[in-house]
Scaffold this motif. Structure first.
Motif, PDB file in Angstrom:
ATOM      1  N   ALA A   1     -57.161  61.553  71.301  1.00  0.00           N
ATOM      2  CA  ALA A   1     -58.347  62.407  71.125  1.00  0.00           C
ATOM      3  C   ALA A   1     -59.086  62.588  72.445  1.00  0.00           C
ATOM      4  CB  ALA A   1     -59.267  61.814  70.064  1.00  0.00           C
ATOM      5  N   LEU A   2     -59.130  61.528  73.241  1.00  0.00           N
ATOM      6  CA  LEU A   2     -59.755  61.643  74.554  1.00  0.00           C
ATOM      7  C   LEU A   2     -58.968  62.609  75.443  1.00  0.00           C
ATOM      8  CD1 LEU A   2     -60.712  57.931  75.314  1.00  0.00           C
ATOM      9  CD2 LEU A   2     -62.290  59.814  74.817  1.00  0.00           C
TER      10      LEU A   2
ATOM     11  N   GLU B   1     -60.631  39.367  74.555  1.00  0.00           N
ATOM     12  CA  GLU B   1     -59.420  39.986  75.076  1.00  0.00           C
ATOM     13  C   GLU B   1     -59.528  41.505  75.039  1.00  0.00           C
ATOM     14  OE1 GLU B   1     -55.777  37.728  73.648  1.00  0.00           O
ATOM     15  OE2 GLU B   1     -57.413  36.800  72.532  1.00  0.00           O
ATOM     16  N   ALA B   2     -60.452  42.015  74.235  1.00  0.00           N
ATOM     17  CA  ALA B   2     -60.694  43.453  74.164  1.00  0.00           C
ATOM     18  C   ALA B   2     -62.178  43.676  73.912  1.00  0.00           C
ATOM     19  CB  ALA B   2     -59.880  44.075  73.039  1.00  0.00           C
ATOM     20  N   THR B   3     -62.712  44.710  74.535  1.00  0.00           N
ATOM     21  CA  THR B   3     -64.101  45.099  74.319  1.00  0.00           C
ATOM     22  C   THR B   3     -64.108  46.533  73.829  1.00  0.00           C
ATOM     23  OG1 THR B   3     -64.885  43.637  76.071  1.00  0.00           O
ATOM     24  CG2 THR B   3     -66.371  45.396  75.390  1.00  0.00           C
TER      25      THR B   3
ATOM     26  N   GLU C   1     -71.656  54.865  68.187  1.00  0.00           N
ATOM     27  CA  GLU C   1     -72.134  56.143  68.720  1.00  0.00           C
ATOM     28  C   GLU C   1     -71.837  56.325  70.211  1.00  0.00           C
ATOM     29  OE1 GLU C   1     -74.401  54.100  66.936  1.00  0.00           O
ATOM     30  OE2 GLU C   1     -73.817  55.081  65.087  1.00  0.00           O
ATOM     31  N   ALA C   2     -70.928  55.546  70.752  1.00  0.00           N
ATOM     32  CA  ALA C   2     -70.608  55.646  72.173  1.00  0.00           C
ATOM     33  C   ALA C   2     -70.129  57.056  72.511  1.00  0.00           C
ATOM     34  CB  ALA C   2     -69.531  54.632  72.550  1.00  0.00           C
TER      35      ALA C   2
ATOM     36  N   LYS D   1     -64.480  56.021  77.989  1.00  0.00           N
ATOM     37  CA  LYS D   1     -63.569  56.128  79.140  1.00  0.00           C
ATOM     38  C   LYS D   1     -63.848  55.025  80.160  1.00  0.00           C
ATOM     39  CE  LYS D   1     -62.417  61.021  78.915  1.00  0.00           C
ATOM     40  NZ  LYS D   1     -62.523  62.343  79.562  1.00  0.00           N
ATOM     41  N   ALA D   2     -65.110  54.631  80.307  1.00  0.00           N
ATOM     42  CA  ALA D   2     -65.465  53.573  81.253  1.00  0.00           C
ATOM     43  C   ALA D   2     -64.899  52.217  80.825  1.00  0.00           C
ATOM     44  CB  ALA D   2     -66.979  53.488  81.408  1.00  0.00           C
TER      45      ALA D   2
END
Length: 92
Positions: free
Chosen positions: A31-32, A67-69, A74-75, A81-82
């Motif tokens: 989607a990005l 291990e993942a953030t 609502e980002a 992407k950051a």
């Protein structure tokens, strides 16, 4: 795997869920890539829902390395992407 949802906390996710999270992560990435805001929202919501449903919340008093953030609900596209790494939001 320990997954942090920003602004919400950490979840311990069983190994059996990691493949599904990677599928959902790939949908967010697609989607990005296409710039489709509606697909991005749906895909991100599905990824976060899967972590919440399949993971076990880690007590807020305990801080474990994540291990993942993952972003909050609502980002923006730019905020997500950051957070991206070479293999997306979810490692693997």
């Amino acid at each position: 795997m320990i997954v942090r949802i920003m602004g919400e906390g950490q979840f311990e996710v069983p190994d059996s869920l990691v493949d599904r999270l990677n599928e959902l992560d790939n949908a967010v990435l697609a989607a990005l890539d296409t710039g489709d805001e509606a697909d991005f929202r749906v895909s991100l919501a599905a990824l976060l829902a899967a972590v919440r449903a399949g993971g076990t919340p880690v007590d807020h008093e305990v801080l474990l390395p994540s291990e993942a953030t993952l972003p909050f609900d609502e980002a923006t596209v730019d905020e997500v992407k950051a957070l991206l790494r070479e293999d997306g939001l979810i490692p693997g």
